[in-house]
Design a protein around this motif. Structure first.
Motif, PDB file in Angstrom:
ATOM      1  N   VAL A 208      84.036  31.542 126.388  1.00  0.00           N
ATOM      2  CA  VAL A 208      82.136  31.531 127.112  1.00  0.00           C
ATOM      3  C   VAL A 208      82.184  31.205 126.097  1.00  0.00           C
ATOM      4  O   VAL A 208      80.732  29.758 126.671  1.00  0.00           O
ATOM      5  CB  VAL A 208      81.917  32.770 126.589  1.00  0.00           C
ATOM      6  N   PHE A 209      82.303  30.388 125.122  1.00  0.00           N
ATOM      7  CA  PHE A 209      80.739  29.790 124.114  1.00  0.00           C
ATOM      8  C   PHE A 209      81.762  29.192 123.283  1.00  0.00           C
ATOM      9  O   PHE A 209      81.099  27.896 122.632  1.00  0.00           O
ATOM     10  CB  PHE A 209      80.549  31.024 122.302  1.00  0.00           C
ATOM     11  N   ASN A 210      82.765  28.368 123.220  1.00  0.00           N
ATOM     12  CA  ASN A 210      83.602  27.142 122.772  1.00  0.00           C
ATOM     13  C   ASN A 210      83.605  27.290 121.411  1.00  0.00           C
ATOM     14  O   ASN A 210      83.057  26.329 120.723  1.00  0.00           O
ATOM     15  CB  ASN A 210      83.551  25.929 124.344  1.00  0.00           C
ATOM     16  N   VAL A 211      83.281  27.871 120.574  1.00  0.00           N
ATOM     17  CA  VAL A 211      83.309  28.483 118.856  1.00  0.00           C
ATOM     18  C   VAL A 211      84.603  27.623 118.278  1.00  0.00           C
ATOM     19  O   VAL A 211      84.293  26.945 117.250  1.00  0.00           O
ATOM     20  CB  VAL A 211      83.325  29.590 118.869  1.00  0.00           C
ATOM     21  N   PHE A 212      85.806  27.888 119.214  1.00  0.00           N
ATOM     22  CA  PHE A 212      86.986  27.256 117.926  1.00  0.00           C
ATOM     23  C   PHE A 212      87.665  26.664 119.547  1.00  0.00           C
ATOM     24  O   PHE A 212      87.969  27.055 120.321  1.00  0.00           O
ATOM     25  CB  PHE A 212      87.336  27.684 117.222  1.00  0.00           C
ATOM     26  N   PRO A 213      88.466  25.290 118.805  1.00  0.00           N
ATOM     27  CA  PRO A 213      89.468  24.849 119.346  1.00  0.00           C
ATOM     28  C   PRO A 213      90.597  25.428 120.283  1.00  0.00           C
ATOM     29  O   PRO A 213      90.928  26.660 119.071  1.00  0.00           O
ATOM     30  CB  PRO A 213      89.249  23.001 119.527  1.00  0.00           C
ATOM     31  N   PRO A 214      91.234  25.328 121.519  1.00  0.00           N
ATOM     32  CA  PRO A 214      92.656  26.236 121.286  1.00  0.00           C
ATOM     33  C   PRO A 214      93.033  26.347 119.914  1.00  0.00           C
ATOM     34  O   PRO A 214      93.787  27.404 120.218  1.00  0.00           O
ATOM     35  CB  PRO A 214      93.253  25.681 122.388  1.00  0.00           C
ATOM     36  N   GLU A 215      93.744  25.347 119.622  1.00  0.00           N
ATOM     37  CA  GLU A 215      94.776  25.272 118.382  1.00  0.00           C
ATOM     38  C   GLU A 215      94.653  26.032 116.819  1.00  0.00           C
ATOM     39  O   GLU A 215      94.981  26.639 117.002  1.00  0.00           O
ATOM     40  CB  GLU A 215      94.738  23.499 118.113  1.00  0.00           C
ATOM     41  N   MET A 216      93.650  25.998 117.210  1.00  0.00           N
ATOM     42  CA  MET A 216      92.391  26.737 115.739  1.00  0.00           C
ATOM     43  C   MET A 216      92.824  28.715 116.303  1.00  0.00           C
ATOM     44  O   MET A 216      92.742  29.384 115.105  1.00  0.00           O
ATOM     45  CB  MET A 216      90.859  26.225 115.784  1.00  0.00           C
ATOM     46  N   PHE A 217      92.126  28.933 117.437  1.00  0.00           N
ATOM     47  CA  PHE A 217      92.134  30.097 118.436  1.00  0.00           C
ATOM     48  C   PHE A 217      93.213  30.629 118.054  1.00  0.00           C
ATOM     49  O   PHE A 217      93.556  31.831 117.601  1.00  0.00           O
ATOM     50  CB  PHE A 217      91.460  29.878 119.266  1.00  0.00           C
ATOM     51  N   LEU A 218      95.068  30.137 118.227  1.00  0.00           N
ATOM     52  CA  LEU A 218      95.724  30.139 118.247  1.00  0.00           C
ATOM     53  C   LEU A 218      96.207  30.454 116.844  1.00  0.00           C
ATOM     54  O   LEU A 218      96.786  32.073 116.375  1.00  0.00           O
ATOM     55  CB  LEU A 218      96.707  29.647 118.743  1.00  0.00           C
ATOM     56  N   TYR A 219      95.895  29.941 115.949  1.00  0.00           N
ATOM     57  CA  TYR A 219      96.478  30.423 114.055  1.00  0.00           C
ATOM     58  C   TYR A 219      95.859  31.416 114.199  1.00  0.00           C
ATOM     59  O   TYR A 219      96.119  32.551 113.174  1.00  0.00           O
ATOM     60  CB  TYR A 219      96.083  29.330 113.691  1.00  0.00           C
ATOM     61  N   ILE A 220      94.595  31.840 114.702  1.00  0.00           N
ATOM     62  CA  ILE A 220      93.530  32.700 114.020  1.00  0.00           C
ATOM     63  C   ILE A 220      94.031  33.923 114.667  1.00  0.00           C
ATOM     64  O   ILE A 220      94.636  35.200 114.023  1.00  0.00           O
ATOM     65  CB  ILE A 220      92.277  32.535 114.408  1.00  0.00           C
ATOM     66  N   VAL A 221      94.866  34.128 115.745  1.00  0.00           N
ATOM     67  CA  VAL A 221      95.280  35.010 116.221  1.00  0.00           C
ATOM     68  C   VAL A 221      96.600  35.586 115.421  1.00  0.00           C
ATOM     69  O   VAL A 221      97.231  36.888 115.307  1.00  0.00           O
ATOM     70  CB  VAL A 221      95.225  34.413 117.984  1.00  0.00           C
ATOM     71  N   LEU A 222      97.801  34.493 115.725  1.00  0.00           N
ATOM     72  CA  LEU A 222      98.815  34.456 114.863  1.00  0.00           C
ATOM     73  C   LEU A 222      98.676  35.340 113.467  1.00  0.00           C
ATOM     74  O   LEU A 222      98.923  35.814 113.125  1.00  0.00           O
ATOM     75  CB  LEU A 222      99.418  33.435 114.956  1.00  0.00           C
ATOM     76  N   TYR A 223      97.826  34.610 112.606  1.00  0.00           N
ATOM     77  CA  TYR A 223      97.789  35.537 111.171  1.00  0.00           C
ATOM     78  C   TYR A 223      97.178  36.872 111.646  1.00  0.00           C
ATOM     79  O   TYR A 223      97.834  37.604 110.881  1.00  0.00           O
ATOM     80  CB  TYR A 223      96.622  34.787 110.389  1.00  0.00           C
ATOM     81  N   PHE A 224      96.156  37.084 112.255  1.00  0.00           N
ATOM     82  CA  PHE A 224      95.720  38.265 112.270  1.00  0.00           C
ATOM     83  C   PHE A 224      96.449  39.108 112.942  1.00  0.00           C
ATOM     84  O   PHE A 224      96.504  40.593 112.296  1.00  0.00           O
ATOM     85  CB  PHE A 224      94.376  38.147 113.361  1.00  0.00           C
ATOM     86  N   PHE A 225      97.337  38.703 114.229  1.00  0.00           N
ATOM     87  CA  PHE A 225      98.228  40.225 114.227  1.00  0.00           C
ATOM     88  C   PHE A 225      99.363  40.247 113.804  1.00  0.00           C
ATOM     89  O   PHE A 225      99.838  41.891 113.685  1.00  0.00           O
ATOM     90  CB  PHE A 225      99.134  39.134 115.961  1.00  0.00           C
ATOM     91  N   PHE A 226      99.754  39.320 112.946  1.00  0.00           N
ATOM     92  CA  PHE A 226     100.729  39.536 111.689  1.00  0.00           C
ATOM     93  C   PHE A 226     100.370  40.410 110.392  1.00  0.00           C
ATOM     94  O   PHE A 226     101.273  41.058 110.136  1.00  0.00           O
ATOM     95  CB  PHE A 226     101.991  38.499 111.611  1.00  0.00           C
ATOM     96  N   LEU A 227      99.233  40.291 110.205  1.00  0.00           N
ATOM     97  CA  LEU A 227      98.789  40.598 108.880  1.00  0.00           C
ATOM     98  C   LEU A 227      98.423  42.062 108.847  1.00  0.00           C
ATOM     99  O   LEU A 227      98.501  43.055 108.437  1.00  0.00           O
ATOM    100  CB  LEU A 227      98.232  40.213 108.400  1.00  0.00           C
TER     101      LEU A 227
END
Length: 544
Positions: A208-227
């Motif tokens: 909705v707000f396009n805060v981060f580009p898709p590649e950055m968002f993918l990194y956020i989700v991966l580190y978040f879920f594994f940690l």
């Protein structure tokens, strides 16, 4: 009323009575009831206790030959009353100096070991320039992703880790490992569900707000879920007293990153993500294995039923709230600092390594206080358990005054150890900076901002350690609501002051939010502890 030995005049499978066996069984049952309530109010209270222990009419009739559980409760009640009337005051066993010292050392190491993975990660960064989920030469964009994912993982599962620690350890302490396994994996599943929901909400927000580009968002989700998976597994290892196993997993994870990154020349991000996946998977696998091993030690028999989910949720809700609030308190100043608008702000949150570095160094000062806190609280609760039985009801003021003096001494010890730990960490950082980094032509304290944040954060964590001492003691006395009443205002002060100073003066001044919040938390928790210690007899009765 029939004497206890009349219970059990039933035949064994061969048709012959087994009086001795049933008398011994009855004596053990009386001991079990007395351990849970030394002086039940009446036979109906005993019946309720027996039902909570898994007894019913059929089992009572089969084991003791009574008509129903109320007849068994009446017999047990009479036996417990005679036991109380004929028993003398409990006398503390005099432990030897060596035994006491070893017990205190074990408690200290348990507290320190819990913080050891944090220290290993910092040391790895200082020597190898990377750890399991960070790297000195990352771009600011990637560092921002990792920082957001890490903070989100702590905040989302913080409540679940507290719930696991509280409820899981509750069952383990009674030897009900199967029940501990069931409740633990229930909260783990809920933790993963919460993580998945958080990912979905973040995705929706970003779309909705396009805060981060898709590649950055993918990194956020991966580190978040594994940690998230790592934090859940380490909590279970803590309640199973397997802290060193998790420390070994962290070391193994860093070794995997070293091989993939330094030896095989993989990209650091892929090396870390693969290593985190291996550590999280291994952690959960070991948790299942350890529970199975522990369940083999559980005594056979009828275990109590699992309480309804609503009852469990109600019981752990205050601890869940504390876990959430505590991690928000620890990390909210970073959000204040990283979101402060400066000359270059390509995204809403922009990682600032100079600020983070000062906080990471200061966090090391909590290692020794955590160990001391573990020793102090264990010692105090053992004193409470052993001593309150030796006071008459009209001597409650004497008991409360005694433990007030003990508590004041413990607070002096934790304050002194926290200050000494802060000075030690400051000296080691200066020494390391002057020897190791100077030899390479670099500086550990990269700027005046890092030094400023480091010093203020050291002071904040010294004060916070005294508040944590109060919190752990209040938890031990089953008073989580008093802890939450202290941390909510502290969090509000942290947010308000950190936001204002980071906007009015400089982003680095967000650290004063942590300092002010730590002062509020320690002061309010100290007031709550004084209130509890002043009426310790009442609170002990309430939780008995």
């Amino acid at each position: 009323m029939n004497p206890p030995l009349t219970i059990g005049r039933t035949a064994d499978p061969k048709g012959e009575p087994d009086e001795t066996t049933r008398a011994e069984r009855f004596a053990r049952l009386v001991e079990d009831v007395a351990d849970r309530d030394a002086l039940p109010e009446d036979r109906y209270a005993v019946a309720a206790l027996l039902e909570s222990m898994g007894w019913n009419d059929a089992r009572a009739a089969e084991a003791f030959g009574v008509s129903d559980i109320f007849e068994l409760a009446a017999e047990v009640w009479e036996a417990v009353r005679r036991k109380v009337v004929t028993s003398t005051f409990a006398v503390n066993e005099e432990a030897g100096v060596l035994r006491t010292a070893l017990a205190l050392l074990k408690s200290f190491l348990r507290g320190v070991i819990f913080a050891l993975p944090m220290a290993i990660s910092v040391i790895s960064m200082l020597t190898l320039k990377f750890s399991l989920w960070s790297y000195e030469h990352l771009s600011v964009e990637i560092a921002t992703c990792i920082a957001i994912g890490t903070i989100a993982s702590f905040v989302v599962v913080g409540g679940f880790t507290q719930a696991i620690a509280r409820r899981g350890f509750f069952y383990i302490s009674q030897g009900y490992y199967n029940m501990a396994r069931k409740i633990t994996f229930l909260f783990i599943r809920l933790g993963y569900l919460a993580a998945a929901c958080a990912c979905a909400l973040l995705l929706l927000f970003n779309l909705v707000f396009n805060v981060f580009p898709p590649e950055m968002f993918l990194y956020i989700v991966l580190y978040f879920f594994f940690l998230t998976s790592i934090w859940l597994s380490v909590t279970v290892m803590y309640i199973l007293r397997r802290e060193l196993t998790f420390t070994g997993l962290i070391l193994a994870g860093i070794a995997i990153v070293y091989v993939l990154f330094r030896v095989l020349a993989w990209d650091i991000i892929f090396a870390q993500l693969l290593s985190i996946l291996v550590v999280s998977t291994a952690g959960m696998t070991l948790v299942v294995y350890y529970f199975r091993q522990a369940a083999k030690r559980e005594e056979k028999g009828i275990a109590p039923r699992m309480p309804r989910l609503a009852v469990t949720v109600y019981a752990v809700a205050p601890y869940f709230a504390y876990g959430l609030l505590y991690f928000v308190f620890l990390f909210v100043d970073r959000i204040m600092a990283w979101s402060a608008n400066v000359d270059y702000m390509p995204y809403f949150i922009w990682f600032r390594g100079e600020y983070e570095l000062g906080l990471d160094f200061a966090l090391l000062s909590l290692m020794i206080p955590l160990g001391v806190c573990e020793v102090m609280v264990n010692k105090m609760m053992l004193d409470v358990e052993a001593s309150y039985k030796r006071y008459w009801g009209f001597e409650s003021d004497l008991m409360n005054a005694r433990f007030r003096r003990i508590y004041n001494r413990l607070m002096a010890v934790i304050a002194a150890s926290s200050a000494a730990s802060a000075l030690l960490v400051y000296g080691l950082v200066q020494l390391f900076d002057g020897i190791y980094y100077a030899r390479e032509g670099e500086s550990l304290i990269v700027s005046g901002t890092t030094r400023f944040v480091f010093i203020v954060a050291l002071l904040a964590y010294v004060i916070l350690a005294t508040g944590l001492m109060n919190a752990v003691t209040l938890f031990a006395l089953s008073q989580p609501s008093l802890v939450n009443r202290a941390i909510v205002p502290a969090l509000a002060v942290n947010v308000a002051l950190g936001f204002a100073l980071s906007r009015w003066i400089d982003y680095s001044f967000a650290v004063f939010g942590v300092l002010a919040g730590a002062i509020v938390f320690s002061a309010l928790s100290f007031r709550s502890m004084r209130q509890v210690i002043g009426k310790l007899d009442y609170y002990l009765y309430a939780i008995s």
